[in-house]
Design an enzyme around this catalytic site. Sequence first.
Site, mmCIF file in Angstrom:
data_model
loop_
_atom_site.group_PDB
_atom_site.id
_atom_site.type_symbol
_atom_site.label_atom_id
_atom_site.label_comp_id
_atom_site.label_asym_id
_atom_site.label_seq_id
_atom_site.Cartn_x
_atom_site.Cartn_y
_atom_site.Cartn_z
ATOM 1 N N ASP A 1 8.764 -9.725 43.908
ATOM 2 C CA ASP A 1 10.096 -10.267 43.333
ATOM 3 C C ASP A 1 10.103 -11.737 43.696
ATOM 4 O OD1 ASP A 1 12.534 -10.098 41.882
ATOM 5 O OD2 ASP A 1 13.615 -9.386 43.613
ATOM 6 N N CYS B 1 17.655 2.274 25.513
ATOM 7 C CA CYS B 1 17.941 1.098 26.628
ATOM 8 C C CYS B 1 18.746 0.327 25.790
ATOM 9 C CB CYS B 1 16.797 0.620 27.308
ATOM 10 S SG CYS B 1 15.421 0.136 26.110
ATOM 11 N N CYS C 1 23.161 -9.937 31.411
ATOM 12 C CA CYS C 1 22.975 -8.749 32.016
ATOM 13 C C CYS C 1 23.806 -8.567 33.491
ATOM 14 C CB CYS C 1 21.269 -8.611 32.475
ATOM 15 S SG CYS C 1 20.905 -7.448 33.423
ATOM 16 N N CYS D 1 22.983 -2.997 38.016
ATOM 17 C CA CYS D 1 23.248 -1.873 36.744
ATOM 18 C C CYS D 1 22.017 -1.096 36.564
ATOM 19 C CB CYS D 1 23.463 -2.756 35.756
ATOM 20 S SG CYS D 1 23.634 -1.830 34.143
ATOM 21 N N CYS E 1 20.133 1.000 31.744
ATOM 22 C CA CYS E 1 19.063 1.076 30.548
ATOM 23 C C CYS E 1 17.781 1.586 30.981
ATOM 24 C CB CYS E 1 18.356 -0.234 30.434
ATOM 25 S SG CYS E 1 18.019 -1.648 31.881
ATOM 26 N N CYS F 1 16.626 6.173 29.929
ATOM 27 C CA CYS F 1 15.365 5.929 29.580
ATOM 28 C C CYS F 1 14.474 7.736 29.857
ATOM 29 C CB CYS F 1 14.192 4.950 30.317
ATOM 30 S SG CYS F 1 12.544 5.159 29.664
HETATM 31 S S1 SF4 Z 1 11.203 4.644 26.179
HETATM 32 FE FE1 SF4 Z 1 12.515 3.840 27.747
HETATM 33 S S2 SF4 Z 1 11.915 1.494 27.628
HETATM 34 FE FE2 SF4 Z 1 11.231 2.384 25.699
HETATM 35 S S3 SF4 Z 1 12.945 2.011 24.428
HETATM 36 FE FE3 SF4 Z 1 13.229 3.917 25.223
HETATM 37 S S4 SF4 Z 1 14.801 3.848 26.923
HETATM 38 FE FE4 SF4 Z 1 13.762 1.840 26.366
HETATM 39 S S1 SF4 Z 2 21.830 -2.001 30.911
HETATM 40 FE FE1 SF4 Z 2 19.717 -3.268 31.702
HETATM 41 S S2 SF4 Z 2 19.935 -4.691 30.697
HETATM 42 FE FE2 SF4 Z 2 22.047 -4.147 30.330
HETATM 43 S S3 SF4 Z 2 23.190 -4.914 31.636
HETATM 44 FE FE3 SF4 Z 2 22.468 -2.928 32.674
HETATM 45 S S4 SF4 Z 2 20.684 -3.645 33.688
HETATM 46 FE FE4 SF4 Z 2 20.940 -5.472 32.368
#
Ligand code: SF4
Ligand code: SF4
Length: 363
Positions: A132, A192, A212, A239, A242, A246
């Site tokens: 990171d 996402c 974000c 957060c 997203c 998934c």
């Molecule tokens: S598979 Fe995961 S990363 Fe790909 S578009 Fe869907 S939620 Fe987003």
């Molecule tokens: S969902 Fe993902 S891109 Fe959106 S605010 Fe949360 S961490 Fe950031």
Amino acid sequence: MRDWARELGFSQIGVAGVDLSTAEPGLLAWLANGFHGEMEYMAAHGVRRARPAELVPGTTSVITARMDYLPGNTPEGWQAIEFERLERPQEAIVSLYARGRDYHKVLRNRLQKLSERIAEAIGPFGHRVFTDSAPVLEVELGARSGQGWRGRHTLVLDRAGGSMFFLGEIYVDFALPATEPVGDHCGRCTACIDVCPTNAIVAPYRLDARRCISYLTIEHAGSIPEELRPLMGNRIYGCDDCQLVCPWNKFAGRSALPDFDAREGLVGQSLVALFGWSEEEFLRYTEGSPIRRIGHERWLRNIAVAMGNALRKGEDAGIRAALQARAGHPSAVVREHVEWALRQSGGAAVPSSPRPTGDAPNS
Ligand code: SF4
Ligand code: SF4
């Protein structure tokens, strides 16, 4: 090397070459758009980020390593448990990766140990470890070396392991055969993008960090833009939305190490309790945690926003009184967010977080 990596808690290692020139135009466009926000250190390193051999002269290969961070006892259905927290406005939500020990230390130590194991086998070699770290194009290296593909949310994810992992790198001065990248398996899914509370994923594979919540609560100094505050809900550090949504995170790995087990007092805790921490208590309770990096001022700022959002939902339970007790805080930033929070009241329009389940991605 794979066995050594596993013994050290890594779930997978890979190898990338050092010619990342095809990533440079995308990096420059991201910076030109200002999507990095105040992360000036990103811009400061410029295209050097895409040139490992300029950053560490002599580098010929990059070993990438992946470490899962969901605690070992994470139950099935953990995503639903996390989404339910968003429905409890008085509860503080800390991002999953930040509930245990500071991953920077854990990964760096273990990458260093892996380097030592390699040196025992092949003799001394030049190397430098990163995790990171601003000068490293981490996602690009991870994707090139087969740790997964870059998802529409811009993070690396893998069919067998989801995306709940940290990446680390060892820049080495000897050549290793590169491991193969894997194909994109996002299919037609846009979950996402659809779930993001602040619309920070402005297009597939493009994140405007300035919107974000992870950036706003951790990296961003000073005042949080007012129009984004109501969208932050009760997320006080990072957060996960997203990633929670998934579909591939059904397969998210669990950590082999106890380091990322959640600390007591950080999960299921009330906003009022965390807002009551003095600076001394903040430093004590976050010792060895990544949260300590943001400092007490940003901590209070973030919680004040979440408290204002609870008031917007008509919840109080001591929130207004706790805010009033901080109204004279020495920090102008804290005072301004406290004042904003105290102006919020039930019945204000509350932007909702859509919860698409996501198309099953084409696998
Ligand atoms: S598979 Fe995961 S990363 Fe790909 S578009 Fe869907 S939620 Fe987003
Ligand atoms: S969902 Fe993902 S891109 Fe959106 S605010 Fe949360 S961490 Fe950031």
